[in-house]
Motif scaffolding. Structure first.
Motif, PDB file in Angstrom:
ATOM      1  N   ASN A  48       0.971  -1.105  -0.014  1.00 18.67           N
ATOM      2  CA  ASN A  48       0.194  -0.022   0.027  1.00 18.67           C
ATOM      3  C   ASN A  48       0.788   1.310  -0.063  1.00 18.67           C
ATOM      4  OD1 ASN A  48      -2.253  -1.636   0.194  1.00 18.67           O
ATOM      5  ND2 ASN A  48      -2.372  -1.507   2.273  1.00 18.67           N
ATOM      6  N   ARG A  49       1.774   1.092   0.852  1.00 21.45           N
ATOM      7  CA  ARG A  49       2.859   2.560   0.894  1.00 21.45           C
ATOM      8  C   ARG A  49       4.357   2.179   0.763  1.00 21.45           C
ATOM      9  NH1 ARG A  49       3.023   5.188   6.753  1.00 21.45           N
ATOM     10  NH2 ARG A  49       4.585   6.014   5.841  1.00 21.45           N
ATOM     11  N   GLY A  50       4.798   0.997   0.565  1.00 18.71           N
ATOM     12  CA  GLY A  50       5.979   0.621   0.526  1.00 18.71           C
ATOM     13  C   GLY A  50       6.682   0.686   1.782  1.00 18.71           C
ATOM     14  N   GLU A  51       8.202   0.654   1.658  1.00 19.94           N
ATOM     15  CA  GLU A  51       9.049   0.835   2.710  1.00 19.94           C
ATOM     16  C   GLU A  51       9.667   2.419   2.848  1.00 19.94           C
ATOM     17  OE1 GLU A  51      12.307  -1.999   2.259  1.00 19.94           O
ATOM     18  OE2 GLU A  51      10.845  -3.681   1.468  1.00 19.94           O
ATOM     19  N   THR A  52       9.919   2.632   3.996  1.00 17.62           N
ATOM     20  CA  THR A  52      10.611   3.952   4.152  1.00 17.62           C
ATOM     21  C   THR A  52      12.088   3.772   4.444  1.00 17.62           C
ATOM     22  OG1 THR A  52       8.634   5.265   4.828  1.00 17.62           O
ATOM     23  CG2 THR A  52      10.644   6.245   5.312  1.00 17.62           C
ATOM     24  N   ALA A  53      13.045   4.555   3.678  1.00 10.93           N
ATOM     25  CA  ALA A  53      14.521   4.482   4.047  1.00 10.93           C
ATOM     26  C   ALA A  53      14.950   5.371   4.791  1.00 10.93           C
ATOM     27  CB  ALA A  53      15.242   4.101   2.710  1.00 10.93           C
ATOM     28  N   LEU A  54      15.294   5.508   5.983  1.00  8.58           N
ATOM     29  CA  LEU A  54      15.788   6.862   6.574  1.00  8.58           C
ATOM     30  C   LEU A  54      17.406   6.680   6.767  1.00  8.58           C
ATOM     31  CD1 LEU A  54      13.881   6.053   9.970  1.00  8.58           C
ATOM     32  CD2 LEU A  54      13.134   7.592   7.945  1.00  8.58           C
ATOM     33  N   ILE A  55      17.995   7.753   5.891  1.00 13.61           N
ATOM     34  CA  ILE A  55      19.293   7.926   5.632  1.00 13.61           C
ATOM     35  C   ILE A  55      20.300   8.955   6.413  1.00 13.61           C
ATOM     36  CG2 ILE A  55      20.971   8.322   3.875  1.00 13.61           C
ATOM     37  CD1 ILE A  55      18.466   7.316   1.949  1.00 13.61           C
ATOM     38  N   TYR A  56      21.066   8.446   7.123  1.00 14.02           N
ATOM     39  CA  TYR A  56      22.024   9.223   7.994  1.00 14.02           C
ATOM     40  C   TYR A  56      23.451   9.049   7.591  1.00 14.02           C
ATOM     41  CZ  TYR A  56      18.154   8.222  11.295  1.00 14.02           C
ATOM     42  OH  TYR A  56      16.754   7.975  11.983  1.00 14.02           O
ATOM     43  N   MET A  57      24.038  10.192   7.785  1.00 16.86           N
ATOM     44  CA  MET A  57      25.423  10.506   7.206  1.00 16.86           C
ATOM     45  C   MET A  57      26.343  11.077   8.562  1.00 16.86           C
ATOM     46  SD  MET A  57      24.759  11.510   3.391  1.00 16.86           S
ATOM     47  CE  MET A  57      23.948  10.234   2.296  1.00 16.86           C
ATOM     48  N   ASN A  58      27.181  10.399   9.062  1.00 16.21           N
ATOM     49  CA  ASN A  58      27.949  10.885  10.244  1.00 16.21           C
ATOM     50  C   ASN A  58      26.964  11.385  11.335  1.00 16.21           C
ATOM     51  OD1 ASN A  58      30.536  10.508   9.301  1.00 16.21           O
ATOM     52  ND2 ASN A  58      30.994  12.644   9.021  1.00 16.21           N
ATOM     53  N   GLY A  59      26.097  10.376  11.554  1.00 11.78           N
ATOM     54  CA  GLY A  59      25.168  10.468  12.558  1.00 11.78           C
ATOM     55  C   GLY A  59      24.023  11.668  12.261  1.00 11.78           C
ATOM     56  N   LEU A  60      23.929  12.407  11.300  1.00 16.07           N
ATOM     57  CA  LEU A  60      23.176  13.388  10.954  1.00 16.07           C
ATOM     58  C   LEU A  60      22.255  12.780   9.911  1.00 16.07           C
ATOM     59  CD1 LEU A  60      25.517  16.512  10.622  1.00 16.07           C
ATOM     60  CD2 LEU A  60      24.245  15.787  12.770  1.00 16.07           C
ATOM     61  N   VAL A  61      20.867  13.346  10.140  1.00 17.78           N
ATOM     62  CA  VAL A  61      19.954  13.049   9.357  1.00 17.78           C
ATOM     63  C   VAL A  61      20.240  13.473   7.836  1.00 17.78           C
ATOM     64  CG1 VAL A  61      17.293  13.417   8.649  1.00 17.78           C
ATOM     65  CG2 VAL A  61      18.028  12.849  10.968  1.00 17.78           C
ATOM     66  N   SER A  62      20.059  12.874   6.615  1.00 19.40           N
ATOM     67  CA  SER A  62      20.172  13.297   5.482  1.00 19.40           C
ATOM     68  C   SER A  62      19.028  13.560   4.794  1.00 19.40           C
ATOM     69  CB  SER A  62      21.220  12.604   4.643  1.00 19.40           C
ATOM     70  OG  SER A  62      21.232  13.089   3.248  1.00 19.40           O
ATOM     71  N   HIS A  63      18.488  12.263   4.333  1.00 19.79           N
ATOM     72  CA  HIS A  63      16.998  12.406   3.884  1.00 19.79           C
ATOM     73  C   HIS A  63      16.023  10.946   4.135  1.00 19.79           C
ATOM     74  CE1 HIS A  63      19.987  10.737   1.060  1.00 19.79           C
ATOM     75  NE2 HIS A  63      19.228  10.036   0.390  1.00 19.79           N
ATOM     76  N   ALA A  64      15.108  11.030   3.424  1.00 23.88           N
ATOM     77  CA  ALA A  64      14.377   9.886   3.289  1.00 23.88           C
ATOM     78  C   ALA A  64      13.766   9.343   2.184  1.00 23.88           C
ATOM     79  CB  ALA A  64      13.125   9.991   4.625  1.00 23.88           C
ATOM     80  N   VAL A  65      13.418   8.242   1.820  1.00 24.66           N
ATOM     81  CA  VAL A  65      12.737   8.067   0.478  1.00 24.66           C
ATOM     82  C   VAL A  65      11.592   6.898   0.687  1.00 24.66           C
ATOM     83  CG1 VAL A  65      14.610   8.512  -0.926  1.00 24.66           C
ATOM     84  CG2 VAL A  65      14.328   6.227  -0.114  1.00 24.66           C
ATOM     85  N   GLU A  66      10.618   6.748  -0.269  1.00 26.42           N
ATOM     86  CA  GLU A  66       9.771   5.738  -0.271  1.00 26.42           C
ATOM     87  C   GLU A  66      10.255   4.799  -1.139  1.00 26.42           C
ATOM     88  OE1 GLU A  66       5.367   4.940  -1.880  1.00 26.42           O
ATOM     89  OE2 GLU A  66       5.458   6.661  -0.424  1.00 26.42           O
ATOM     90  N   LYS A  67      10.405   3.302  -0.883  1.00 23.26           N
ATOM     91  CA  LYS A  67      10.576   2.492  -1.762  1.00 23.26           C
ATOM     92  C   LYS A  67       9.417   1.635  -1.993  1.00 23.26           C
ATOM     93  CE  LYS A  67      14.115   0.278   0.625  1.00 23.26           C
ATOM     94  NZ  LYS A  67      14.970  -0.624   0.648  1.00 23.26           N
ATOM     95  N   GLU A  68       9.287   1.304  -3.382  1.00 24.73           N
ATOM     96  CA  GLU A  68       7.943   0.581  -3.689  1.00 24.73           C
ATOM     97  C   GLU A  68       8.273  -0.881  -3.410  1.00 24.73           C
ATOM     98  OE1 GLU A  68       6.961   1.528  -7.908  1.00 24.73           O
ATOM     99  OE2 GLU A  68       6.814   3.799  -7.306  1.00 24.73           O
ATOM    100  N   ALA A  69       7.067  -1.645  -3.241  1.00 27.02           N
ATOM    101  CA  ALA A  69       7.031  -2.876  -3.154  1.00 27.02           C
ATOM    102  C   ALA A  69       7.804  -3.830  -4.311  1.00 27.02           C
ATOM    103  CB  ALA A  69       5.789  -3.426  -2.999  1.00 27.02           C
ATOM    104  N   MET A  70       8.715  -4.709  -3.972  1.00 31.08           N
ATOM    105  CA  MET A  70       9.329  -5.356  -5.123  1.00 31.08           C
ATOM    106  C   MET A  70       9.026  -7.001  -5.089  1.00 31.08           C
ATOM    107  SD  MET A  70      13.201  -3.883  -4.041  1.00 31.08           S
ATOM    108  CE  MET A  70      13.792  -4.995  -5.262  1.00 31.08           C
TER     109      MET A  70
END
Length: 304
Positions: free
Chosen positions: A183-205
């Motif tokens: 319904n809404r995929g997975e959410t990937a939370l991305i950090y770099m050197n401990g800081l929040v960078s960005h997030a994406v929605e990954k579609e079902a595979m």
């Protein structure tokens, strides 16, 4: 003063990096770094002269894990550290993180030494709904299949899939498939050197049974704003990760990159599906500024 060297380690299948990582060398050069790209198992590369080595598209490690982690241990300056690589390349790491309070999808672990027969496998699969069978050492969705518990043919295919992996000496994970992924995929939370960078929605595979003659479908990801609950779960996961690293590896350091995949379960409960600290796709092309965030994180390490 000579420029610090950063070598982006990739695989023979992507000797010039993935399309997503392609802008990274130029971004590093803009920060006064000499960027290089090398295949991790190239015998002609002197890793002692490679400067800071950052793992990128090393997706082939899953079929050669022992060789890969042995190589990682020989690299003098590796991001992330070789001890982290050894730990994170086997999904049994989820057990350790769950012990430290990270919510995970309930998993049945099947081990080669259990010598399970087909009937015993059958009794360990869910009685209803869809479920997933996958190897504990894998990259992306390779080796992963989705099955339906109440369909006899599908259930038999799951048994054959698990039995094949076990006969190869590979540990197997069995997990319920969460409908929210469709319904809404997975959410990937991305950090770099401990800081929040960005997030994406990954579609079902996952659409069906695993077939060795069929390539896993490519990931499709879109930038999105993660919810407060997702970021809260990400922090919970990061606390568990660093707790483990500090207690078991005797080190306390920020990870150069960290991707935490989260999904919504029943009744809105959030679960961590995976933590990627080795060959993580960081979806740099999805979000403005993501390449710069990663280049900045690498530069901090390179100039230490």
């Amino acid at each position: 003063m000579s420029k610090p060297i950063v070598t982006l380690a990739t695989s023979a299948a992507l000797p010039n990096l993935s399309e997503d990582d392609a802008p990274l060398p130029d971004a590093l050069a803009e920060r006064g770094i000499e960027p290089r790209v090398a295949v991790w198992d190239d015998p002609d590369v002197d890793w002692g002269q490679a400067g800071l080595v950052v793992l990128r598209s090393v997706h082939d490690y899953a079929n050669r894990r022992d060789e890969f982690v042995e190589w990682a241990a020989t690299v003098p300056k590796l991001a992330n550290h070789a001890d982290v690589v050894r730990w994170n390349t086997d999904k049994h790491y989820m057990v350790e993180l769950e012990k430290r309070g990270m919510p995970t999808i309930p998993t049945t672990w099947l081990e080669p030494e259990q010598k399970l027969n087909k009937h015993q496998l059958h009794t360990r699969f869910p009685a209803g709904g869809d479920f997933v069978v996958k190897p504990a050492v894998s990259s992306g969705a390779h080796g992963t299949g989705r099955y339906t518990a109440v369909d006899g043919y599908s259930r038999m295919a799951a048994i054959e899939h698990a039995m094949e992996l076990l006969n190869e000496g590979r540990s197997v994970m069995v997990q319920r498939y969460l409908e929210s992924v469709d319904n809404r995929g997975e959410t990937a939370l991305i950090y770099m050197n401990g800081l929040v960078s960005h997030a994406v929605e990954k579609e079902a595979m996952l659409g069906g049974a695993f077939r060795p003659d069929v390539e896993a479908p490519p990931e499709v990801a879109h930038a999105r704003e993660a919810t407060a609950a997702e970021w809260q779960l990400g922090e919970q996961a990061r606390n568990a990760i660093h707790s483990y690293i500090k207690s078991r590896m005797g080190r306390d350091e920020q990870l150069t990159f960290c991707r935490i995949d989260v999904v919504e379960g029943t009744q809105g409960q959030m679960h961590v599906l995976e933590v990627s600290l080795v060959d993580a796709s960081l979806y740099l092309s999805t979000t403005p500024g993501a390449v710069d965030n990663f280049a900045d994180a690498i530069a901090v390490r390179a100039f230490w």
